[in-house]
Design a protein around this motif. Structure first.
Motif, PDB file in Angstrom:
ATOM      1  N   SER A  54     -43.715 -67.343  54.727  1.00  0.00           N
ATOM      2  CA  SER A  54     -43.310 -66.090  55.359  1.00  0.00           C
ATOM      3  C   SER A  54     -42.262 -66.375  56.427  1.00  0.00           C
ATOM      4  CB  SER A  54     -44.501 -65.369  56.004  1.00  0.00           C
ATOM      5  OG  SER A  54     -44.942 -66.067  57.159  1.00  0.00           O
ATOM      6  N   ILE A  55     -41.474 -65.342  56.713  1.00  0.00           N
ATOM      7  CA  ILE A  55     -40.503 -65.440  57.804  1.00  0.00           C
ATOM      8  C   ILE A  55     -41.228 -65.604  59.132  1.00  0.00           C
ATOM      9  CG2 ILE A  55     -38.764 -64.137  59.099  1.00  0.00           C
ATOM     10  CD1 ILE A  55     -37.957 -62.858  56.434  1.00  0.00           C
ATOM     11  N   GLU A  56     -42.333 -64.900  59.283  1.00  0.00           N
ATOM     12  CA  GLU A  56     -43.088 -64.966  60.533  1.00  0.00           C
ATOM     13  C   GLU A  56     -43.570 -66.384  60.815  1.00  0.00           C
ATOM     14  OE1 GLU A  56     -42.495 -61.002  59.410  1.00  0.00           O
ATOM     15  OE2 GLU A  56     -43.474 -62.577  58.226  1.00  0.00           O
ATOM     16  N   PHE A  57     -43.969 -67.103  59.771  1.00  0.00           N
ATOM     17  CA  PHE A  57     -44.429 -68.486  59.961  1.00  0.00           C
ATOM     18  C   PHE A  57     -43.277 -69.364  60.470  1.00  0.00           C
ATOM     19  CE2 PHE A  57     -45.356 -72.829  58.802  1.00  0.00           C
ATOM     20  CZ  PHE A  57     -46.697 -72.978  59.150  1.00  0.00           C
ATOM     21  N   VAL A  58     -42.077 -69.161  59.924  1.00  0.00           N
ATOM     22  CA  VAL A  58     -40.926 -69.951  60.355  1.00  0.00           C
ATOM     23  C   VAL A  58     -40.615 -69.676  61.826  1.00  0.00           C
ATOM     24  CG1 VAL A  58     -38.451 -70.366  60.012  1.00  0.00           C
ATOM     25  CG2 VAL A  58     -39.958 -70.053  58.033  1.00  0.00           C
ATOM     26  N   HIS A  59     -40.630 -68.410  62.209  1.00  0.00           N
ATOM     27  CA  HIS A  59     -40.369 -68.060  63.605  1.00  0.00           C
ATOM     28  C   HIS A  59     -41.443 -68.643  64.520  1.00  0.00           C
ATOM     29  CE1 HIS A  59     -37.018 -64.962  63.596  1.00  0.00           C
ATOM     30  NE2 HIS A  59     -37.178 -65.228  62.306  1.00  0.00           N
ATOM     31  N   LYS A  94     -42.252 -59.250  63.452  1.00  0.00           N
ATOM     32  CA  LYS A  94     -42.962 -59.585  64.681  1.00  0.00           C
ATOM     33  C   LYS A  94     -41.954 -59.953  65.762  1.00  0.00           C
ATOM     34  CE  LYS A  94     -46.564 -62.645  66.510  1.00  0.00           C
ATOM     35  NZ  LYS A  94     -47.504 -63.755  66.215  1.00  0.00           N
ATOM     36  N   SER A  95     -42.198 -59.505  67.001  1.00  0.00           N
ATOM     37  CA  SER A  95     -41.235 -59.728  68.074  1.00  0.00           C
ATOM     38  C   SER A  95     -41.324 -61.122  68.691  1.00  0.00           C
ATOM     39  CB  SER A  95     -41.446 -58.698  69.185  1.00  0.00           C
ATOM     40  OG  SER A  95     -42.635 -58.976  69.915  1.00  0.00           O
TER      41      SER A  95
END
Length: 271
Positions: free
Chosen positions: A145-150, A190-191
């Motif tokens: 997920s993109i969130e995991f990378v961030h 997510k911010s």
């Protein structure tokens, strides 16, 4: 007194062949009074550059030449521009010992330096998150997920702030929202405000400054500075010094993003 604290040179394999003189004349033409050349420091021994083109930083064999060239132009332009000798050093989890050894050896030759995160540990190997949108897409798929990378990016930036890299550790943290470079193609829902605030609190505690980087604004899939205005102002409210950096990789890049930053909150002059 206008200062650009983040400039690359012809020693960068993924940059341009523009000369030091071209960068400097561009800076003078735009009214800068102080600049720091911050070439990508050589990567640690034993670390394999994960960028597909293997061109993330200067060769170790070029380091002495780079330092010599910066010292030369410092003297050549001393009457019209203050030039600082610097490096942009990568924080790489697991290579703290090698990085400390490098900084112990070369830190005394530097006037200024930036500590940045470009590489993330993922599934037993490292990845370069800012290489291209295609590579970022591959990384997102591998991460799940993109969130995991961030999340991994901000966790690693936090580790960079907290890491003990010896007395010559850079005290300015580079482009703390680089994970947003491709956000227009890969938006993150997510911010990560709590994670970013934790990074800022740890920077304040350590007495570090922040790279207020204009390069993100000219990236077509980002279109905002690193960090964006709200985070920059949050840092300022905490008393964290902000230093404008063009992150130029060609002479024409000097001054990029300068009109998009809040000029009232940056440090103008003196390292």
């Amino acid at each position: 007194m206008l200062r650009d604290g983040h400039i690359h040179t012809q020693y960068c394999p993924h940059g341009s062949t523009d000369s030091f003189d071209q960068y400097i004349e561009r800076a003078l033409g735009l009214g800068f009074s102080e600049i720091t050349f911050t070439e990508h420091a050589p990567l640690p021994e034993g670390f394999m550059d994960p960028a597909p083109s293997r061109d993330s930083s200067m060769r170790k064999s070029d380091l002495e030449l780079y330092l010599r060239d910066v010292e030369y132009v410092k003297k050549q332009y001393a009457s019209s521009l203050t030039i600082y000798t610097g490096l942009e050093v990568d924080f790489i989890p697991g290579f703290e010992k090698e990085t400390t050894q490098f900084l112990t050896e070369y830190g005394p030759h530097l006037d200024d330096a930036i500590l940045s995160v470009h590489f993330l540990p993922l599934n037993g190997q490292f990845v370069c998150i800012d290489f291209s949108e295609e590579e970022f897409e591959r990384i997102v798929k591998e991460a799940g997920s993109i969130e995991f990378v961030h999340q991994l990016y901000y966790d690693t930036v936090l580790k960079s702030v907290q890491a003990n890299l010896g007395p010559c550790k850079p005290t300015r943290i580079g482009h703390i929202t680089l994970a947003r470079k491709f956000q227009r193609m890969f938006p993150c829902t997510k911010s990560f405000e709590p994670e970013i605030n934790r990074v800022l609190q740890e920077m304040k505690k350590a007495g570090y400054s922040l790279d207020y980087n204009g390069a993100g604004f000219v990236k077509p899939l980002c279109r905002e500075t690193y960090p964006p205005l709200d985070i920059a102002r949050a840092a300022y409210s905490l008393g964290i010094p902000l230093v404008y950096g063009s992150d130029a990789h060609a002479a024409a890049g000097i001054g990029q993003g300068l009109e998009q930053i809040d000029r009232t909150i940056i440090i103008e002059g003196s390292v």
